[in-house]
Design a protein around this motif. Structure first.
Motif, mmCIF file in Angstrom:
data_model
loop_
_atom_site.group_PDB
_atom_site.id
_atom_site.type_symbol
_atom_site.label_atom_id
_atom_site.label_comp_id
_atom_site.label_asym_id
_atom_site.label_seq_id
_atom_site.Cartn_x
_atom_site.Cartn_y
_atom_site.Cartn_z
ATOM 1 N N UNK A 1 -20.985 44.062 33.249
ATOM 2 C CA UNK A 1 -20.217 43.074 32.515
ATOM 3 C C UNK A 1 -19.825 43.717 31.192
ATOM 4 N N UNK A 2 -18.558 43.576 30.832
ATOM 5 C CA UNK A 2 -18.075 44.077 29.547
ATOM 6 C C UNK A 2 -17.554 42.891 28.747
ATOM 7 N N UNK B 1 -20.953 32.170 23.387
ATOM 8 C CA UNK B 1 -19.825 32.594 24.215
ATOM 9 C C UNK B 1 -20.218 33.774 25.100
ATOM 10 N N UNK B 2 -20.974 34.714 24.557
ATOM 11 C CA UNK B 2 -21.414 35.881 25.343
ATOM 12 C C UNK B 2 -22.231 35.443 26.556
ATOM 13 N N UNK B 3 -23.140 34.505 26.330
ATOM 14 C CA UNK B 3 -23.976 34.017 27.424
ATOM 15 C C UNK B 3 -23.157 33.267 28.461
ATOM 16 N N UNK B 4 -22.289 32.397 27.998
ATOM 17 C CA UNK B 4 -21.454 31.612 28.888
ATOM 18 C C UNK B 4 -20.519 32.497 29.700
ATOM 19 N N UNK B 5 -19.860 33.421 29.044
ATOM 20 C CA UNK B 5 -18.922 34.315 29.718
ATOM 21 C C UNK B 5 -19.649 35.172 30.753
ATOM 22 N N UNK B 6 -20.801 35.709 30.394
ATOM 23 C CA UNK B 6 -21.565 36.528 31.341
ATOM 24 C C UNK B 6 -21.915 35.741 32.590
ATOM 25 N N UNK B 7 -22.408 34.533 32.415
ATOM 26 C CA UNK B 7 -22.776 33.699 33.562
ATOM 27 C C UNK B 7 -21.576 33.436 34.457
ATOM 28 N N UNK B 8 -20.447 33.077 33.867
ATOM 29 C CA UNK B 8 -19.254 32.817 34.666
ATOM 30 C C UNK B 8 -18.782 34.073 35.388
ATOM 31 N N UNK B 9 -18.754 35.196 34.699
ATOM 32 C CA UNK B 9 -18.228 36.421 35.291
ATOM 33 C C UNK B 9 -19.016 36.879 36.507
ATOM 34 N N UNK B 10 -20.334 36.837 36.441
ATOM 35 C CA UNK B 10 -21.128 37.342 37.565
ATOM 36 C C UNK B 10 -21.228 36.339 38.710
ATOM 37 N N UNK B 11 -20.874 35.092 38.459
ATOM 38 C CA UNK B 11 -21.040 34.066 39.496
ATOM 39 C C UNK B 11 -20.211 34.337 40.741
ATOM 40 N N UNK B 12 -19.105 35.019 40.611
ATOM 41 C CA UNK B 12 -18.257 35.257 41.772
ATOM 42 C C UNK B 12 -18.630 36.465 42.608
ATOM 43 N N UNK B 13 -19.393 37.371 42.044
ATOM 44 C CA UNK B 13 -19.659 38.624 42.767
ATOM 45 C C UNK B 13 -20.347 38.413 44.110
ATOM 46 N N UNK B 14 -21.361 37.579 44.150
ATOM 47 C CA UNK B 14 -22.105 37.383 45.393
ATOM 48 C C UNK B 14 -21.305 36.687 46.478
ATOM 49 N N UNK B 15 -20.258 35.983 46.098
ATOM 50 C CA UNK B 15 -19.455 35.283 47.099
ATOM 51 C C UNK B 15 -18.515 36.221 47.843
ATOM 52 N N UNK C 1 -12.502 36.725 32.345
ATOM 53 C CA UNK C 1 -12.652 35.537 31.513
ATOM 54 C C UNK C 1 -11.734 35.753 30.329
ATOM 55 N N UNK C 2 -10.797 34.826 30.123
ATOM 56 C CA UNK C 2 -9.850 34.949 29.015
ATOM 57 C C UNK C 2 -10.200 33.956 27.919
ATOM 58 N N UNK C 3 -9.668 34.190 26.747
ATOM 59 C CA UNK C 3 -9.951 33.289 25.623
ATOM 60 C C UNK C 3 -9.488 31.867 25.919
ATOM 61 N N UNK C 4 -8.450 31.710 26.731
ATOM 62 C CA UNK C 4 -7.949 30.384 27.084
ATOM 63 C C UNK C 4 -9.004 29.529 27.787
ATOM 64 N N UNK C 5 -9.946 30.155 28.463
ATOM 65 C CA UNK C 5 -10.931 29.402 29.247
ATOM 66 C C UNK C 5 -11.939 28.661 28.383
ATOM 67 N N UNK C 6 -12.031 29.014 27.100
ATOM 68 C CA UNK C 6 -12.917 28.265 26.209
ATOM 69 C C UNK C 6 -12.384 26.852 25.953
ATOM 70 N N UNK C 7 -11.105 26.624 26.225
ATOM 71 C CA UNK C 7 -10.491 25.320 25.962
ATOM 72 C C UNK C 7 -10.298 24.482 27.225
ATOM 73 N N UNK D 1 -13.888 39.057 28.510
ATOM 74 C CA UNK D 1 -14.919 39.643 29.342
ATOM 75 C C UNK D 1 -14.415 39.942 30.739
ATOM 76 N N UNK D 2 -15.010 40.966 31.335
ATOM 77 C CA UNK D 2 -14.774 41.278 32.744
ATOM 78 C C UNK D 2 -16.118 41.641 33.382
#
Length: 147
Positions: A20-21, A30-44, A97-103, A126-127
């Motif tokens: 995760x970058x 935001x770092x915690x939230x973005x990390x959780x969202x980003x990795x959630x798709x990998x296993x699927x 994850x783009x900045x727009x997703x915070x809104x 984040x990616x």
């Protein structure tokens, strides 16, 4: 590298890497939230990254998790943009994850926000990437381990 202390087996070196970058100007939440969202798709889409389910000594069942470490890096907006382009160029699976997703408030709005912007104009915060170790390392060149 990971050592399985429970079984005493030798250290494990994975051929692939989950990374995760994150942009270096994010707030802690935001770092915690973005990390959780980003990795959630990998296993699927990459089921081999998921290990076996867990159970405790009382046979309480728990969900499976990644079978390998997730490495978290940080970098500037420019580093993130370059890593995104390199990862896509190498054909690595990428979540964004783009900045727009915070809104936004839910998945449909998240997808619409990303869909509304061209790839080269995404305001990435984040990616997450998965792939062969060397390919991931090259894509994330210039990023540093998250403190």
């Amino acid at each position: 590298m990971t050592t399985d202390n429970a079984t005493g087996s030798a250290p494990v070196r994975f051929d692939t890497k989950i990374a995760v970058l994150l942009r270096d100007d994010l707030e802690t939440w935001q770092r915690l939230n973005v990390t959780a969202f980003l990795v959630s798709g990998l296993g699927t889409v990459i089921p081999e990254v998921i290990g076996e389910p867990y159970a405790d000594a009382d046979d309480t069942a728990y969900l499976p998790m990644f079978r390998q470490p997730v490495l978290v890096f940080e970098g500037s907006k420019e580093t993130l943009t370059a890593a995104h382009a390199k990862a896509l160029g190498r054909g690595l699976p990428v979540s964004v994850f783009t900045s727009d997703l915070f809104a936004t408030g839910h998945d449909a709005d998240n997808r619409a926000a990303v869909r509304a912007v061209g790839r080269d104009h995404l305001d990435l915060v984040g990616i997450a990437v998965h792939g062969p170790r060397n390919a991931v390392d090259k894509a994330l060149k210039g990023a540093r381990m998250h403190p």
